[in-house]
Scaffold this motif. Structure first.
Motif, PDB file in Angstrom:
ATOM      1  N   PRO A   1      54.537  38.469  24.985  1.00 39.28           N
ATOM      2  CA  PRO A   1      54.455  37.210  24.234  1.00 39.28           C
ATOM      3  C   PRO A   1      53.316  36.301  24.704  1.00 39.28           C
ATOM      4  CG  PRO A   1      56.290  37.160  25.784  1.00 39.28           C
ATOM      5  CD  PRO A   1      55.765  38.564  25.806  1.00 39.28           C
ATOM      6  N   ASP A   2      52.671  35.635  23.738  1.00 41.10           N
ATOM      7  CA  ASP A   2      51.573  34.733  24.103  1.00 41.10           C
ATOM      8  C   ASP A   2      52.073  33.439  24.731  1.00 41.10           C
ATOM      9  OD1 ASP A   2      52.603  33.404  21.926  1.00 41.10           O
ATOM     10  OD2 ASP A   2      50.854  33.704  20.638  1.00 41.10           O
ATOM     11  N   SER A   3      53.404  33.297  24.799  1.00 37.65           N
ATOM     12  CA  SER A   3      53.983  32.137  25.487  1.00 37.65           C
ATOM     13  C   SER A   3      54.092  32.370  26.992  1.00 37.65           C
ATOM     14  CB  SER A   3      55.372  31.833  24.908  1.00 37.65           C
ATOM     15  OG  SER A   3      56.220  32.971  25.033  1.00 37.65           O
ATOM     16  N   ASP A   4      53.843  33.602  27.419  1.00 39.99           N
ATOM     17  CA  ASP A   4      53.931  33.938  28.838  1.00 39.99           C
ATOM     18  C   ASP A   4      52.548  33.812  29.479  1.00 39.99           C
ATOM     19  OD1 ASP A   4      54.264  35.087  31.359  1.00 39.99           O
ATOM     20  OD2 ASP A   4      55.670  36.596  30.626  1.00 39.99           O
TER      21      ASP A   4
ATOM     22  N   TRP B   1      50.041  36.754  30.687  1.00 39.13           N
ATOM     23  CA  TRP B   1      49.198  37.571  29.795  1.00 39.13           C
ATOM     24  C   TRP B   1      47.929  36.835  29.397  1.00 39.13           C
ATOM     25  CZ3 TRP B   1      51.218  41.747  31.019  1.00 39.13           C
ATOM     26  CH2 TRP B   1      52.585  41.980  30.995  1.00 39.13           C
TER      27      TRP B   1
ATOM     28  N   GLY C   1      53.882  41.465  20.118  1.00 45.86           N
ATOM     29  CA  GLY C   1      54.127  40.052  20.400  1.00 45.86           C
ATOM     30  C   GLY C   1      55.448  39.788  21.095  1.00 45.86           C
ATOM     31  N   GLN C   2      56.414  40.694  20.925  1.00 44.62           N
ATOM     32  CA  GLN C   2      57.699  40.537  21.601  1.00 44.62           C
ATOM     33  C   GLN C   2      57.663  41.093  23.023  1.00 44.62           C
ATOM     34  OE1 GLN C   2      59.913  42.071  17.805  1.00 44.62           O
ATOM     35  NE2 GLN C   2      61.442  41.105  19.089  1.00 44.62           N
TER      36      GLN C   2
ATOM     37  N   ASP D   1      50.661  48.394  18.301  1.00 41.52           N
ATOM     38  CA  ASP D   1      51.701  48.155  17.306  1.00 41.52           C
ATOM     39  C   ASP D   1      52.029  49.411  16.505  1.00 41.52           C
ATOM     40  OD1 ASP D   1      52.817  45.687  17.584  1.00 41.52           O
ATOM     41  OD2 ASP D   1      51.560  44.682  16.113  1.00 41.52           O
TER      42      ASP D   1
ATOM     43  N   HIS E   1      45.228  34.785  23.158  1.00 39.87           N
ATOM     44  CA  HIS E   1      45.839  34.520  24.458  1.00 39.87           C
ATOM     45  C   HIS E   1      45.365  35.543  25.486  1.00 39.87           C
ATOM     46  CE1 HIS E   1      48.812  32.823  27.175  1.00 39.87           C
ATOM     47  NE2 HIS E   1      49.274  34.036  27.432  1.00 39.87           N
TER      48      HIS E   1
ATOM     49  N   HIS F   1      45.147  46.139  19.995  1.00 41.06           N
ATOM     50  CA  HIS F   1      46.408  45.497  19.620  1.00 41.06           C
ATOM     51  C   HIS F   1      47.082  46.231  18.470  1.00 41.06           C
ATOM     52  CE1 HIS F   1      45.246  41.309  21.456  1.00 41.06           C
ATOM     53  NE2 HIS F   1      45.268  42.289  22.339  1.00 41.06           N
TER      54      HIS F   1
ATOM     55  N   ASP G   1      57.479  44.731  18.183  1.00 41.40           N
ATOM     56  CA  ASP G   1      56.022  44.695  18.156  1.00 41.40           C
ATOM     57  C   ASP G   1      55.439  44.133  19.446  1.00 41.40           C
ATOM     58  OD1 ASP G   1      55.818  41.762  17.955  1.00 41.40           O
ATOM     59  OD2 ASP G   1      56.574  42.025  15.926  1.00 41.40           O
TER      60      ASP G   1
END
Length: 246
Positions: free
Chosen positions: A151-154, A157, A147-148, A135, A123, A131, A145
């Motif tokens: 997030p790749d849903s945003d 990014w 991903g929180q 972490d 993403h 990355h 972590d």
């Protein structure tokens, strides 16, 4: 630019003196008495009483004050805070990341563009090394972590440079009162050979961390042609960091 805080620190704050006393064990020579279970169940520290706090109800924390590039200033998340309740002399964290290698993507490792026919499908820019370093730092601080936090849903990014993520991790590290003691990272990929690029990667990583290059170590391994790593279909990285109290 105002931003909604993402979450509060996952590291619990110190309990008050009265609360601590109500849940302590009383010892008398060869035996001890556990606290009343009803008191534990009614305690805010118990699992039964704990509830997930809505993000909208979390307290606001100021965003990073350090100026970065315009892109990083716009994208850096606000409201993230690291305030460990226990001032340990050092903290250790481990990070791991893995990405698929696909044609048509750039191969970026430690912020350095490596010539190759395949790159990381991701993403963001898919920088597997940065990355897992992020972490590792977040893990040492006891925080969620990468991903929180990113997030790749945003969509904001999408294609973001991983330097944004690592600068935020460094900010949190300093905010918590720690400096980088040392870092040891291992990259795992079959091709290309990283020997010609290792020093450039290490130098850039050291600069992003604000650390002396002598405390940043980088190793590269093949996977002996085993599984997706050995078949050049993926790339992985492991990182261990030691954070020292300032």
């Amino acid at each position: 630019m105002a931003a909604t805080p993402l979450y509060a620190s996952s590291i619990p704050a110190k309990a008050s003196t009265n609360s601590a006393k109500s849940h302590s064990y009383s010892f008398s020579r060869s035996h001890f008495t556990a606290p009343n279970p009803r008191n534990l169940l009614s305690s805010p520290l118990s699992l039964r009483a704990s509830k997930t706090t809505p993000i909208s109800a979390l307290p606001s924390v100021s965003a990073a004050s350090a100026a970065t590039t315009a892109l990083e200033t716009d994208q850096a998340p606000a409201g993230i805070s690291a305030t460990p309740s226990k001032a340990l002399p050092f903290r250790v964290g481990h990070g791991f990341d893995l990405h698929r290698l696909e044609p048509g993507y750039p191969l970026i490792i430690g912020g350095i563009n490596i010539p190759h026919e395949r790159g990381c499908e991701a993403h963001s820019d898919g920088d597997v090394l940065l990355h897992c370093v992020v972490d590792a730092i977040l893990g040492a601080l006891g925080l969620p972590d990468i991903g929180q936090i990113f997030p790749d849903s945003d969509p904001k990014w999408k294609g973001a440079p991983s330097s944004v993520f690592i600068k935020e991790a460094v900010r949190l590290m300093h905010e918590a009162g720690y400096d980088l003691g040392n870092l040891d990272a291992t990259l795992i990929l079959q091709r290309p050979k990283l020997s010609p690029h290792k020093e450039a990667i290490r130098a850039n990583l050291s600069e992003l961390l604000g650390a002396d290059p002598t405390v940043v170590n980088l190793k590269a391994k093949t996977h002996e042609k085993v599984d997706s790593l050995g078949e050049n279909r993926s790339i992985a990285a492991h990182t261990v960091v030691l954070l020292m109290r300032k």
